[in-house]
Motif scaffolding. Structure first.
Motif, PDB file in Angstrom:
ATOM      1  N   SER A 183      23.195  26.432  21.341  1.00 42.98           N
ATOM      2  CA  SER A 183      24.502  26.636  21.961  1.00 42.98           C
ATOM      3  C   SER A 183      25.585  26.463  20.917  1.00 42.98           C
ATOM      4  O   SER A 183      25.446  25.722  19.954  1.00 42.98           O
ATOM      5  CB  SER A 183      24.727  25.660  23.110  1.00 42.98           C
ATOM      6  OG  SER A 183      24.674  24.350  22.631  1.00 42.98           O
ATOM      7  N   ALA A 184      26.688  27.133  21.144  1.00 38.80           N
ATOM      8  CA  ALA A 184      27.775  27.100  20.176  1.00 38.80           C
ATOM      9  C   ALA A 184      28.440  25.730  20.167  1.00 38.80           C
ATOM     10  O   ALA A 184      28.790  25.207  19.118  1.00 38.80           O
ATOM     11  CB  ALA A 184      28.782  28.187  20.496  1.00 38.80           C
ATOM     12  N   SER A 185      28.674  25.151  21.307  1.00 42.38           N
ATOM     13  CA  SER A 185      29.290  23.823  21.367  1.00 42.38           C
ATOM     14  C   SER A 185      28.433  22.927  22.239  1.00 42.38           C
ATOM     15  O   SER A 185      27.949  23.345  23.274  1.00 42.38           O
ATOM     16  CB  SER A 185      30.707  23.905  21.921  1.00 42.38           C
ATOM     17  OG  SER A 185      30.664  24.249  23.273  1.00 42.38           O
ATOM     18  N   LYS A 186      28.265  21.738  21.826  1.00 42.89           N
ATOM     19  CA  LYS A 186      27.419  20.813  22.568  1.00 42.89           C
ATOM     20  C   LYS A 186      28.312  19.754  23.215  1.00 42.89           C
ATOM     21  O   LYS A 186      29.040  19.054  22.531  1.00 42.89           O
ATOM     22  CB  LYS A 186      26.430  20.155  21.632  1.00 42.89           C
ATOM     23  CG  LYS A 186      25.423  19.330  22.363  1.00 42.89           C
ATOM     24  CD  LYS A 186      24.077  19.574  21.806  1.00 42.89           C
ATOM     25  CE  LYS A 186      23.117  18.751  22.615  1.00 42.89           C
ATOM     26  NZ  LYS A 186      21.834  19.276  22.670  1.00 42.89           N
ATOM     27  N   GLN A 187      28.257  19.667  24.546  1.00 44.57           N
ATOM     28  CA  GLN A 187      29.050  18.687  25.277  1.00 44.57           C
ATOM     29  C   GLN A 187      28.273  17.383  25.337  1.00 44.57           C
ATOM     30  O   GLN A 187      27.072  17.375  25.569  1.00 44.57           O
ATOM     31  CB  GLN A 187      29.340  19.192  26.689  1.00 44.57           C
ATOM     32  CG  GLN A 187      30.226  18.283  27.473  1.00 44.57           C
ATOM     33  CD  GLN A 187      30.559  18.870  28.842  1.00 44.57           C
ATOM     34  OE1 GLN A 187      30.126  19.962  29.149  1.00 44.57           O
ATOM     35  NE2 GLN A 187      31.312  18.141  29.617  1.00 44.57           N
ATOM     36  N   SER A 188      28.986  16.272  25.125  1.00 49.44           N
ATOM     37  CA  SER A 188      28.297  14.988  25.158  1.00 49.44           C
ATOM     38  C   SER A 188      27.937  14.620  26.592  1.00 49.44           C
ATOM     39  O   SER A 188      28.619  14.999  27.536  1.00 49.44           O
ATOM     40  CB  SER A 188      29.169  13.901  24.545  1.00 49.44           C
ATOM     41  OG  SER A 188      30.351  13.755  25.294  1.00 49.44           O
ATOM     42  N   THR A 189      26.874  13.871  26.741  1.00 49.15           N
ATOM     43  CA  THR A 189      26.389  13.463  28.044  1.00 49.15           C
ATOM     44  C   THR A 189      27.104  12.185  28.478  1.00 49.15           C
ATOM     45  O   THR A 189      27.286  11.269  27.686  1.00 49.15           O
ATOM     46  CB  THR A 189      24.885  13.188  27.988  1.00 49.15           C
ATOM     47  OG1 THR A 189      24.245  14.330  27.434  1.00 49.15           O
ATOM     48  CG2 THR A 189      24.336  12.913  29.371  1.00 49.15           C
ATOM     49  N   LEU A 190      27.514  12.146  29.741  1.00 46.63           N
ATOM     50  CA  LEU A 190      28.159  10.957  30.278  1.00 46.63           C
ATOM     51  C   LEU A 190      27.113   9.896  30.592  1.00 46.63           C
ATOM     52  O   LEU A 190      26.065  10.198  31.148  1.00 46.63           O
ATOM     53  CB  LEU A 190      28.935  11.291  31.553  1.00 46.63           C
ATOM     54  CG  LEU A 190      30.133  12.199  31.399  1.00 46.63           C
ATOM     55  CD1 LEU A 190      30.719  12.501  32.766  1.00 46.63           C
ATOM     56  CD2 LEU A 190      31.175  11.557  30.520  1.00 46.63           C
ATOM     57  N   SER A 191      27.435   8.680  30.252  1.00 46.25           N
ATOM     58  CA  SER A 191      26.533   7.579  30.536  1.00 46.25           C
ATOM     59  C   SER A 191      27.286   6.515  31.332  1.00 46.25           C
ATOM     60  O   SER A 191      28.373   6.102  30.951  1.00 46.25           O
ATOM     61  CB  SER A 191      26.022   6.981  29.226  1.00 46.25           C
ATOM     62  OG  SER A 191      25.286   5.818  29.515  1.00 46.25           O
ATOM     63  N   PHE A 192      26.686   6.058  32.419  1.00 45.62           N
ATOM     64  CA  PHE A 192      27.312   5.032  33.252  1.00 45.62           C
ATOM     65  C   PHE A 192      26.636   3.682  33.064  1.00 45.62           C
ATOM     66  O   PHE A 192      26.810   2.776  33.861  1.00 45.62           O
ATOM     67  CB  PHE A 192      27.265   5.449  34.715  1.00 45.62           C
ATOM     68  CG  PHE A 192      28.079   6.682  34.999  1.00 45.62           C
ATOM     69  CD1 PHE A 192      29.447   6.609  35.072  1.00 45.62           C
ATOM     70  CD2 PHE A 192      27.464   7.914  35.153  1.00 45.62           C
ATOM     71  CE1 PHE A 192      30.203   7.741  35.315  1.00 45.62           C
ATOM     72  CE2 PHE A 192      28.212   9.034  35.397  1.00 45.62           C
ATOM     73  CZ  PHE A 192      29.585   8.958  35.474  1.00 45.62           C
ATOM     74  N   ASN A 193      25.862   3.547  32.029  1.00 40.25           N
ATOM     75  CA  ASN A 193      25.145   2.309  31.782  1.00 40.25           C
ATOM     76  C   ASN A 193      25.881   1.368  30.838  1.00 40.25           C
ATOM     77  O   ASN A 193      25.349   0.354  30.447  1.00 40.25           O
ATOM     78  CB  ASN A 193      23.758   2.613  31.201  1.00 40.25           C
ATOM     79  CG  ASN A 193      22.913   3.380  32.178  1.00 40.25           C
ATOM     80  OD1 ASN A 193      23.077   3.228  33.380  1.00 40.25           O
ATOM     81  ND2 ASN A 193      22.026   4.222  31.673  1.00 40.25           N
TER      82      ASN A 193
END
Length: 193
Positions: free
Chosen positions: A14-24
């Motif tokens: 993918s051209a841009s990688k979105q960071s994953t949200l973490s609720f921990n």
């Protein structure tokens, strides 16, 4: 037609990688020190010292006697508040002046009021006060507070009404503090579930 689902691209870059949200993670919101102190200190209630129940440590059921010890507080005497200027004027109003006030109101009408034969003069004056809309709404507050509010707003409420309210309060009659309309609106219908 079956619904299609988009995939994240499996093997495609993918051209841009979105960071994953973490609720921990830990919450880093700042908290005032006063709240931190409240949560760390044990709660001390002033009400807990008023009533103390003491039970003797006896295991035999025949000898069990429970004593209730009440720590009595000295009675707090309410200081009498000073009467306002309007209340002093209302104290000077006589029954004759109140009946004259009511006769003046009645003389403005073309016909006699219906269904008020069984009411006393005080209740007639107070019910008329309830429906006098120029002094503000009557529902949700006591008649005395409504009179005081109208006086503060400069609406010149009749001092006779205040005199009737004070006399009815002195007599200890129940139900005269709230508007009749308020009683009707707060009542429940017969047979309503």
């Amino acid at each position: 037609m079956p619904t299609t689902r988009r995939s994240s691209g499996g093997g495609r870059p993918s051209a841009s990688k979105q960071s994953t949200l973490s609720f921990n993670h830990r919450v880093t919101k700042s908290v005032p020190k006063s709240i931190k102190n409240l949560t760390s200190a044990p709660a001390k209630s002033p009400l807990a010292t008023h009533v103390i129940l003491a039970e003797p440590d006896i295991k035999d059921e025949a000898d069990v006697h429970v004593e209730k010890v009440r720590v009595e507080e000295p009675e707090q005497v309410e200081p009498e508040r000073e009467k306002t200027e309007a209340e002093l004027r209302a104290d000077k109003i006589t029954d004759r002046q109140i009946s004259q006030y009511w006769r003046n109101i009645e003389s403005e009408r073309r016909t006699k009021r219906l269904h008020q034969e069984d009411l006393n003069l005080a209740e007639k004056v107070l019910r008329y006060w309830d429906v006098s809309s120029q002094y503000g709404p009557c529902v949700g507050m006591s008649r005395l507070k409504r009179w005081q509010r109208a006086d503060k707003l400069g609406l010149n409420p009749p001092v006779e009404v205040l005199a009737v309210l004070m006399r009815e309060e002195d007599k200890g009659r129940r139900g005269t503090s709230t508007a009749y309309m308020d009683n009707i609106l707060n009542s429940t219908a017969v047979g309503a579930d």
